[in-house]
Design an enzyme around this catalytic site. Sequence first.
Site, PDB file in Angstrom:
ATOM      1  N   LYS A  75      -7.841 -29.246  -2.587  1.00 36.20           N
ATOM      2  CA  LYS A  75      -6.482 -28.733  -2.795  1.00 36.20           C
ATOM      3  C   LYS A  75      -6.215 -28.246  -4.221  1.00 36.20           C
ATOM      4  O   LYS A  75      -5.351 -27.419  -4.441  1.00 36.20           O
ATOM      5  CB  LYS A  75      -5.449 -29.814  -2.448  1.00 36.20           C
ATOM      6  N   ALA A 137      -1.833 -42.462  -7.753  1.00 40.31           N
ATOM      7  CA  ALA A 137      -1.681 -41.361  -8.699  1.00 40.31           C
ATOM      8  C   ALA A 137      -2.759 -40.299  -8.455  1.00 40.31           C
ATOM      9  O   ALA A 137      -3.357 -39.769  -9.383  1.00 40.31           O
ATOM     10  CB  ALA A 137      -1.745 -41.889 -10.126  1.00 40.31           C
TER      11      ALA A 137
HETATM   12  P1  ATR Z   1      -5.032 -38.032  -2.449  1.00 40.11           P
HETATM   13  O1  ATR Z   1      -5.371 -36.603  -2.775  1.00 40.11           O
HETATM   14  O2  ATR Z   1      -4.904 -38.301  -0.977  1.00 40.11           O
HETATM   15  O3  ATR Z   1      -3.852 -38.525  -3.218  1.00 40.11           O
HETATM   16  P2  ATR Z   1      -6.884 -39.234  -4.278  1.00 40.11           P
HETATM   17  O4  ATR Z   1      -6.625 -38.124  -5.235  1.00 40.11           O
HETATM   18  O5  ATR Z   1      -8.297 -39.668  -4.050  1.00 40.11           O
HETATM   19  O6  ATR Z   1      -6.307 -38.905  -2.853  1.00 40.11           O
HETATM   20  O7  ATR Z   1      -6.008 -40.509  -4.751  1.00 40.11           O
HETATM   21  C1  ATR Z   1      -6.102 -41.737  -4.143  1.00 40.11           C
HETATM   22  C2  ATR Z   1      -5.182 -42.755  -4.860  1.00 40.11           C
HETATM   23  O8  ATR Z   1      -5.334 -44.001  -4.179  1.00 40.11           O
HETATM   24  C3  ATR Z   1      -5.532 -43.005  -6.299  1.00 40.11           C
HETATM   25  O9  ATR Z   1      -4.361 -43.258  -7.024  1.00 40.11           O
HETATM   26  C4  ATR Z   1      -6.379 -44.291  -6.247  1.00 40.11           C
HETATM   27  O10 ATR Z   1      -6.299 -45.129  -7.382  1.00 40.11           O
HETATM   28  P3  ATR Z   1      -7.179 -44.810  -8.722  1.00 40.11           P
HETATM   29  O11 ATR Z   1      -6.461 -43.696  -9.414  1.00 40.11           O
HETATM   30  O12 ATR Z   1      -7.122 -46.079  -9.472  1.00 40.11           O
HETATM   31  O13 ATR Z   1      -8.548 -44.446  -8.242  1.00 40.11           O
HETATM   32  C5  ATR Z   1      -5.701 -45.007  -5.122  1.00 40.11           C
HETATM   33  N1  ATR Z   1      -6.629 -45.949  -4.483  1.00 40.11           N
HETATM   34  C6  ATR Z   1      -7.633 -45.662  -3.634  1.00 40.11           C
HETATM   35  N2  ATR Z   1      -8.279 -46.796  -3.262  1.00 40.11           N
HETATM   36  C7  ATR Z   1      -7.659 -47.817  -3.900  1.00 40.11           C
HETATM   37  C8  ATR Z   1      -7.817 -49.242  -3.909  1.00 40.11           C
HETATM   38  N3  ATR Z   1      -8.769 -49.837  -3.186  1.00 40.11           N
HETATM   39  N4  ATR Z   1      -6.971 -49.976  -4.667  1.00 40.11           N
HETATM   40  C9  ATR Z   1      -5.992 -49.391  -5.390  1.00 40.11           C
HETATM   41  N5  ATR Z   1      -5.782 -48.054  -5.409  1.00 40.11           N
HETATM   42  C10 ATR Z   1      -6.595 -47.275  -4.683  1.00 40.11           C
END
Ligand code: ATR
Length: 300
Positions: A75, A137
């Site tokens: 995206k 985020a």
């Molecule tokens: P999207 O485009 O769907 O928002 P992304 O850009 O991969 O997907 O973002 C995923 C979000 O979920 C991120 O904020 C991630 O946290 P980090 O920035 O610390 O990586 C959060 N996330 C994913 N798995 C997680 C987990 N097990 N615990 C806490 N936060 C998680």
Amino acid sequence: MHLDMRINGTTKLTGLIGNPVEHTVSPVLHNSLFNALGINGIYVPLKVPSGCLKDAVMGLKASGFAGFNVTIPYKEEVLDCVDEVSIEAKLLGAVNTVKIDEGRLYGFNTDADGFIRAFYKQTGTGFEKKHVCLLGAGGTAKALAVKIALEGAKSIGIINRTEIKAIEIAANVNRVPADNGCTGKMALAAVSDTVEAVRMLNECDIIINTTSVGMHPNIDSCPLQQGFIFRSKQIVYDVIYNPIQTKLLANASANGCKTVNGAGMLFYQGIKAFEIILDTVVPEELSANLSTEFLKYLGV
Ligand code: ATR
């Protein structure tokens, strides 16, 4: 032997670029729209390997596609592949819909619009003067945060495991120009599970999970600490729709909160994308009927 007459030389071609795309439900929505509106068109999932986005986009353009959707992880990268970007997509920093018109590529973002429309339809509430907390985020949080700011929220807390990403989104929101109706420095960042994060969560009106925590198959995970107490007046929204009730929503519901899953957002971003690519308007009655069927199909 039955002849399949659905595809011919004038069929409008559309699809979804992403990776993975195996579990996408978007073809069901878009192909049902073609069918219901009597438009000769088709929507296909297109799995594009890493490093091949530009080639894939140029291939669709050269092959006469009418447009396409873009999903994870492209995206943001697709911004560099289009000729023009809508003001909103530029502000949100992500494109999920590309319309191809006379060889030019136009990028839009319908995720945030879909979210706002679904949120309002399902809760009867908008974001004006509201205190909102976003969990996560990533790309979704970034787009929703800017859109919620544009909708007139009073404050937005960005709460994330990785602090720097939350700080970046908060700074991005705080750059949203005041002439869009925003009040200036309204976004704050906090690290998940800290005292500051819990304070922001306790004080807000609306909590939105944009992380993948709690998504199938990890249905016992929750983005908030075990034992977090919601206030019953809070609205809790999860962009996840599989499962239909995440652990977060179950906990919030047990505290008396109104809860909503992400199926409506998925539906309305698709309707808007279809309208942009096909230059058409989906009648309200049709979208209401289709929404019922689509949510049934998703098990919602
Ligand atoms: P999207 O485009 O769907 O928002 P992304 O850009 O991969 O997907 O973002 C995923 C979000 O979920 C991120 O904020 C991630 O946290 P980090 O920035 O610390 O990586 C959060 N996330 C994913 N798995 C997680 C987990 N097990 N615990 C806490 N936060 C998680």
